[in-house]
Design an enzyme around this catalytic site. Structure first.
Site, short mmCIF file in Angstrom:
data_model
loop_
_atom_site.label_atom_id
_atom_site.label_comp_id
_atom_site.label_asym_id
_atom_site.label_seq_id
_atom_site.Cartn_x
_atom_site.Cartn_y
_atom_site.Cartn_z
N HIS A 46 0.61 -1.53 -0.25
CA HIS A 46 -0.34 -0.29 0.01
C HIS A 46 0.92 1.42 0.13
O HIS A 46 0.26 2.62 -0.20
CB HIS A 46 -0.39 0.02 0.92
CG HIS A 46 -2.11 -1.13 0.94
ND1 HIS A 46 -2.90 -1.60 0.17
CD2 HIS A 46 -2.54 -1.64 2.71
CE1 HIS A 46 -3.63 -2.04 0.39
NE2 HIS A 46 -3.12 -2.97 0.98
N ARG A 71 7.13 -5.97 3.19
CA ARG A 71 5.13 -6.38 3.02
C ARG A 71 5.40 -6.45 1.59
O ARG A 71 5.18 -5.59 1.12
CB ARG A 71 4.51 -5.26 4.12
CG ARG A 71 3.06 -6.11 3.30
CD ARG A 71 1.74 -5.66 3.94
NE ARG A 71 1.67 -4.59 3.57
CZ ARG A 71 0.66 -3.46 4.29
NH1 ARG A 71 -0.02 -4.52 5.09
NH2 ARG A 71 0.30 -2.58 3.89
N ASP A 85 16.42 -12.35 -2.08
CA ASP A 85 17.18 -11.71 -2.54
C ASP A 85 17.81 -10.44 -2.95
O ASP A 85 18.86 -9.89 -2.73
CB ASP A 85 17.29 -11.84 -4.17
CG ASP A 85 16.92 -13.42 -4.41
OD1 ASP A 85 17.50 -14.30 -3.99
OD2 ASP A 85 16.49 -13.57 -5.52
N GLU A 147 -6.45 -11.17 7.78
CA GLU A 147 -6.97 -10.46 7.79
C GLU A 147 -8.30 -10.61 7.29
O GLU A 147 -8.64 -9.42 6.24
CB GLU A 147 -6.08 -9.29 7.15
CG GLU A 147 -5.52 -9.57 5.75
CD GLU A 147 -4.90 -8.87 5.29
OE1 GLU A 147 -4.79 -7.65 5.28
OE2 GLU A 147 -3.93 -9.62 4.47
N ASP A 173 -8.47 -3.98 7.23
CA ASP A 173 -9.30 -5.27 6.27
C ASP A 173 -9.60 -6.42 7.21
O ASP A 173 -10.47 -6.37 6.59
CB ASP A 173 -7.78 -6.41 5.08
CG ASP A 173 -7.24 -4.97 4.07
OD1 ASP A 173 -8.66 -4.61 3.46
OD2 ASP A 173 -6.44 -5.29 4.08
#
Length: 254
Positions: A46, A71, A85, A147, A173
């Site tokens: 987000h 995230r 990575d 969520e 959420d």
């Protein structure tokens, strides 16, 4: 391999205080990291952050002992593997709703024989050390976001997935999914009940429970409830609130 201080904190019984990065900038990430957060999460879901910005932010965080987390935008193998990575020491994955979702998360973030993570830890070798490939699976942290109502229904099944380290509650959420107003802190009773249920079940299964919060007061209350990973605010919100406080004092006599 460089230790993951989140695991060390949890092993000692201490909670971790996590900061949140939505601004796609290395200097702001470095500034946040130097304030003493246990970990910082770069938000690719987000926030305004793309992959190249994320890499620079990971490099900035690595000037400090703060643990770098990401995230990811979604449960998708490519971005999970590329984030690791690049040197993320943990991933928070949205919308893990079933046991199968959690199994995919573990598989895509683990090398064979446990999983199917492709080999190419280009920056992770620089951050974690030359022995990263031998210890990565046991060092990085995998958070499954809980969520939705579906995830609540499948919670115990999700928590039994081997290799999953933690769950992370997104209160907004979760609130929407339960038919309530979306908010971090002042949640409706059904959401508060779900928040208590999640930490109780996670603790019973030996997993860490984390949660997003808007204020330190609510975060502390949730730590007392048993949560061991608490996010408080974000870089963007801290800039806004700090500016508001300063301007209110400057204009107090107007």
């Amino acid at each position: 391999m460089r230790e993951n201080r989140l695991r060390s904190l949890w092993a000692s019984g201490a909670p971790a205080i996590n900061g949140w990065l939505a601004i796609p900038n290395g200097f702001s990430a470095e500034t946040m990291a130097h304030q003493g957060w246990d970990s910082l999460t770069i938000d690719m879901q987000h926030g305004m952050v793309d992959y190249q910005a994320m890499v620079g932010m990971l490099q900035a965080i690595s000037t400090t002992p703060t643990v770098p987390l990401v995230r990811v935008p979604w449960l998708e193998p490519g971005i999970l593997m590329k984030s690791l990575d690049a040197g993320a020491y943990g991933v928070i994955c949205p919308m893990v709703n079933t046991r199968e979702d959690a199994q995919k998360l573990v598989a895509w973030t683990s090398y064979a024989p446990r999983g199917t993570r492709s080999f190419g830890p280009v920056r992770a070798l620089l951050y974690g050390g030359a022995d990263y490939p031998q210890h990565a699976d046991a060092t990085i942290v995998r958070f499954a976001m809980i969520e939705t109502a579906q995830a609540l229904d499948n919670l115990d099944a999700i928590l039994t997935v081997e290799g999953l380290d933690a769950v992370y509650v997104g209160p907004s959420d979760l609130s929407l999914s339960l038919g309530c107003k979306p908010t971090f802190d002042d949640v409706d009773p059904p959401v508060q009940q779900a928040i208590a249920h999640i930490v109780e079940r996670a603790t019973a299964h030996g997993l860490v429970a984390g949660i997003h919060n808007g204020t330190p007061e609510v975060a502390r209350a949730r730590l007392e409830l048993g949560y061991r990973f608490a996010t408080v605010s974000s870089d963007a919100r801290l800039i806004a609130s700090g500016s508001q406080q300063l301007l209110a004092r400057m204009r107090a006599d107007r």
